[in-house]
Design an enzyme around this catalytic site. Structure first.
Site, PDB file in Angstrom:
ATOM      1  N   LYS A   5      -3.871   6.062  -1.589  1.00  0.00           N
ATOM      2  CA  LYS A   5      -2.563   6.303  -0.974  1.00  0.00           C
ATOM      3  C   LYS A   5      -1.478   6.166  -2.038  1.00  0.00           C
ATOM      4  CE  LYS A   5      -0.988   1.887  -1.193  1.00  0.00           C
ATOM      5  NZ  LYS A   5       0.262   1.442  -1.866  1.00  0.00           N
ATOM      6  N   ASP A  29      -2.721  -3.168   3.805  1.00  0.00           N
ATOM      7  CA  ASP A  29      -2.789  -1.701   3.747  1.00  0.00           C
ATOM      8  C   ASP A  29      -3.998  -1.130   4.493  1.00  0.00           C
ATOM      9  OD1 ASP A  29      -0.477  -1.432   2.273  1.00  0.00           O
ATOM     10  OD2 ASP A  29      -1.495  -1.398   0.337  1.00  0.00           O
TER      11      ASP A  29
END
Length: 283
Positions: free
Chosen positions: A10, A136
């Site tokens: 990401k 996350d």
């Protein structure tokens, strides 16, 4: 039966810190999207009632410190496993790079075990389980593009970014997220305009998206690691329109609409940095 799960990295289009929580974490507001740089996770059942993790990386442990291992333990405790499991991780995402490598591996394990056991657990439950593993992980369970709030566990999907290329450059250092957050001075932060990024995503407005991106952790990391500032300056000098550090760093990325320009920046950065990647957005 052997299952494979793609575990994409990401990048943060924005990262804002809103305050300190009583549990020691920080309240954050982050817009993240996935990119086509990914680890590959392979899972298969074994006869022994245990969890095994293997990978070829001298920088990543394969024991209980590994987030993928922790994910398997958490899954087993909540849902049970009718067999032992071996997890092999093919690492392609740089370690300690601000790209969510450990978190996305953990998320891939949760998804993979769900498939391997045919449990049919909704993504929302897997994301909730992932929140106890890392901030996350919930986003990585869903993937695509989303805004994450709280300490990262509250995830809401957003419109995908306009199609473009991503050039990533990671200097030869590792950065501790905990260390960076410990250095934050809340009263000195210059907050990014998250609403403008959401608006740009909705309108597929590349220029507006690039001009609105921001990361409050940049000033801390750039002060502690001048080489990160150097990478960012070089990218900007090469004409990259959107340049930002991802997560707590040290990876700096550039968003570029045109492939030939992206390739030129990629080739130029290879003269200054060993780990350089040219990939597409997935989110």
């Amino acid at each position: 039966m052997v299952l494979f799960e793609k575990a994409p990295a990401k990048i943060n289009l924005s990262l804002d810190v809103l305050g300190k929580r009583t549990d020691g974490y920080h309240d954050v507001e982050m817009i993240m999207t996935t990119i086509d740089l990914a680890d590959r996770v392979r899972l298969y059942a074994i006869e022994q009632d245990r969890i095994e993790v293997s990978l070829e990386s001298r920088y990543v442990p394969s024991d209980e410190r590994n987030l993928a291992y922790k994910a398997a333990v958490a899954f087993k405790r909540r849902y049970g496993l009718p067999f032992g499991v071996h997890i092999h991780i093919e690492k392609n995402i740089p370690v300690s790079a601000g790209l969510g490598g450990g978190s996305t591996d953990a998320a891939a394990v949760l998804r993979g075990l769900n498939r391997l056991c045919s449990f049919g657990i909704p993504e929302e439950e897997l994301a909730d389980l992932g929140a106890g593993i890392g901030s996350d992980v919930p986003f990585c369970v869903y993937g695509n593009t989303a805004i994450a709030t709280g300490r990262g566990e509250k995830v809401e999907p957003l419109a995908s970014p306009p199609s473009c290329w991503v050039v990533l450059a990671k200097p030869n250092i590792g950065v501790s997220t905990r260390t960076i957050f410990q250095q934050i001075k809340l009263e000195q932060l210059m907050h990014p305009n998250t609403k403008e990024i959401v608006h740009a995503l909705s309108n597929k407005d590349f220029e507006h998206m690039c001009s609105s991106m921001g990361n409050v952790l940049e000033n801390v990391t750039l002060t502690l690691y001048p080489e990160v500032q150097r990478i960012k300056d070089i990218m900007k000098h090469m004409g990259a329109p959107g340049v930002l550090m991802s997560g707590s760093g040290p990876t700096v990325y550039s968003l570029v609409e045109n492939y030939s320009k992206a390739k030129r920046i990629y080739n130029g950065m290879r003269g200054f940095c060993q780990e350089v990647y040219l990939v597409r957005l997935l989110g």
